[in-house]
Design an enzyme around this catalytic site. Sequence first.
Site, mmCIF file in Angstrom:
data_model
loop_
_atom_site.group_PDB
_atom_site.id
_atom_site.type_symbol
_atom_site.label_atom_id
_atom_site.label_comp_id
_atom_site.label_asym_id
_atom_site.label_seq_id
_atom_site.Cartn_x
_atom_site.Cartn_y
_atom_site.Cartn_z
ATOM 1 N N ASP A 21 -0.993 2.626 9.245
ATOM 2 C CA ASP A 21 -1.856 3.717 8.777
ATOM 3 C C ASP A 21 -3.300 3.272 8.535
ATOM 4 O OD1 ASP A 21 -1.243 2.139 6.634
ATOM 5 O OD2 ASP A 21 -0.526 3.747 5.339
ATOM 6 N N LYS A 47 -1.935 -3.981 -5.853
ATOM 7 C CA LYS A 47 -2.263 -2.840 -6.711
ATOM 8 C C LYS A 47 -2.495 -3.219 -8.189
ATOM 9 C CE LYS A 47 -0.393 0.465 -3.521
ATOM 10 N NZ LYS A 47 0.456 -0.230 -2.583
ATOM 11 N N ASP A 77 -7.965 3.647 5.506
ATOM 12 C CA ASP A 77 -6.527 3.757 5.270
ATOM 13 C C ASP A 77 -6.212 5.252 5.371
ATOM 14 O OD1 ASP A 77 -4.220 4.433 3.829
ATOM 15 O OD2 ASP A 77 -4.413 2.732 2.486
HETATM 16 N N1 GDD Z 1 9.555 -0.598 8.837
HETATM 17 C C1 GDD Z 1 9.141 -0.317 7.610
HETATM 18 N N2 GDD Z 1 10.064 -0.309 6.597
HETATM 19 N N3 GDD Z 1 7.839 -0.040 7.378
HETATM 20 C C2 GDD Z 1 7.474 0.238 6.114
HETATM 21 C C3 GDD Z 1 8.369 0.269 5.048
HETATM 22 C C4 GDD Z 1 9.755 -0.019 5.312
HETATM 23 O O1 GDD Z 1 10.614 -0.020 4.451
HETATM 24 N N4 GDD Z 1 7.689 0.585 3.911
HETATM 25 C C5 GDD Z 1 6.396 0.754 4.271
HETATM 26 N N5 GDD Z 1 6.263 0.554 5.606
HETATM 27 C C6 GDD Z 1 5.015 0.596 6.380
HETATM 28 C C7 GDD Z 1 4.168 1.823 6.157
HETATM 29 O O2 GDD Z 1 4.480 2.835 7.096
HETATM 30 C C8 GDD Z 1 2.753 1.278 6.353
HETATM 31 O O3 GDD Z 1 2.392 1.254 7.721
HETATM 32 C C9 GDD Z 1 2.861 -0.165 5.880
HETATM 33 O O4 GDD Z 1 4.242 -0.507 5.940
HETATM 34 C C10 GDD Z 1 2.309 -0.383 4.464
HETATM 35 O O5 GDD Z 1 2.992 0.473 3.583
HETATM 36 P P1 GDD Z 1 2.254 1.598 2.725
HETATM 37 O O6 GDD Z 1 3.296 2.295 1.955
HETATM 38 O O7 GDD Z 1 1.323 2.378 3.564
HETATM 39 O O8 GDD Z 1 1.455 0.675 1.720
HETATM 40 P P2 GDD Z 1 0.127 0.985 0.907
HETATM 41 O O9 GDD Z 1 -0.793 1.820 1.691
HETATM 42 O O10 GDD Z 1 0.514 1.463 -0.445
HETATM 43 O O11 GDD Z 1 -0.482 -0.511 0.760
HETATM 44 C C11 GDD Z 1 -0.546 -1.375 1.883
HETATM 45 O O12 GDD Z 1 -1.716 -1.121 2.652
HETATM 46 C C12 GDD Z 1 -2.971 -1.391 1.987
HETATM 47 C C13 GDD Z 1 -4.068 -1.144 3.013
HETATM 48 O O13 GDD Z 1 -3.998 0.129 3.526
HETATM 49 C C14 GDD Z 1 -0.535 -2.831 1.371
HETATM 50 O O14 GDD Z 1 -0.387 -3.669 2.506
HETATM 51 C C15 GDD Z 1 -1.831 -3.155 0.623
HETATM 52 O O15 GDD Z 1 -1.832 -4.525 0.255
HETATM 53 C C16 GDD Z 1 -3.035 -2.853 1.493
HETATM 54 O O16 GDD Z 1 -4.250 -3.081 0.773
HETATM 55 MG MG MG Z 2 -0.701 2.752 3.471
#
Ligand code: GDD
Ligand code: MG
Length: 347
Positions: free
Chosen positions: A109, A160, A220
Amino acid sequence: MVKLRMEAIILSGGFGTRLRPLTYTRAKSLLPIMNKPMISYLIEMLPDTVDTVILAANYKKHQLEEYFERSNTDKTIIVNDEPKPLGTGGAVKFAEKYLTDEFFVLNSDIICSLNLSDMIAFHRKHNAVATISLWPVENVSEFGVAEIQENGNITKFVEKPKQEDAPSNLINAGAYFLESSILDYIETGRLISMEKEIFPQIITDTERFYGYQFKGYWMDIGRIRSYLDIHQYLLTKQNENNHLGKNLLNNGTLNKTVVGNDVIIGKNSKIEKSIILDNAIIEDNTFISHSVIGENSTVCSKSQLSGVVVGDNEQIGTNTIEENKLFWTQEIPKEFPKKQIGNVIGG
Ligand code: GDD
Ligand code: MG
């Protein structure tokens, strides 16, 4: 020695809870941005050295399979179907059987100007075991945050944190280049967060965890607000006032709006700073701003919508006046989480 294969894992398994109701009907990474699925931007970003893409998927994985059966790419695409969500770390471990050596991991994303070949060069120069991309933001509390030394060495990573506890303003931009030894840190078959459990451990054990900063843009797309923002950003960047799909029947006025294919817009209707997805019908005398209208949905005449998200296949009745609201009247998919969970399985 010339390496023949390199893989990239794209983490495409999140539910996209913060993008509901649009994610009640589709995998988050298939959400269109300027009429093109989000995931195609990531695949285009990969350097030629990457020949295999492993989509770590679970929620709505069939949609991903169908999309890649139809689309053309010169890379081998493997949809790696997690039996249950394993979190960002568990999903990487689950892809181990497809990995030959070093590999990329990308959150699905993000849209950005990161050059992944430059990132590999940086990684090699520092003899790193892990290199993560970093981007500066004002409010870090929704992200992973790095404490970084002048030479790029990361000495601490907190997922976070509260704003006041954050070690810097540099956040994890969601793209990693990792040595295969990293896989030994991740247990098999368990829900594991890469950011919360694995990164801190690698930092302590190896002291070879690096951060790569880049210039340009980074967004993001995990939230409706940022989903709207990326469109405004790309319209400006591409010097377009509106971005229109095929077969539009338009009798209204559009401003800073992105319209999908086969959309109908009625007389005297005005749409600004919005996204209208495929096959939507906007009837006469309607005003829409800062909103997303889902696929196959109809907004009936004389409605006024602002800051609204209408899911796919919905009908908004005549004379509806609403602000800052999500519209969804159909059943919520059984597997969808009841609340937003963040990067373990939610987001
Ligand atoms: N296959 C799989 N399985 N993918 C997953 C799972 C899972 O169980 N859970 C989450 N994802 C994928 C999401 O679709 C996304 O592409 C990515 O892993 C990160 O998960 P998010 O849920 O979007 O995390 P976030 O946005 O709260 O935080 C992440 O992204 C930030 C930057 O956008 C973290 O990586 C942060 O450290 C980072 O700053
Ligand atoms: Mg995300």
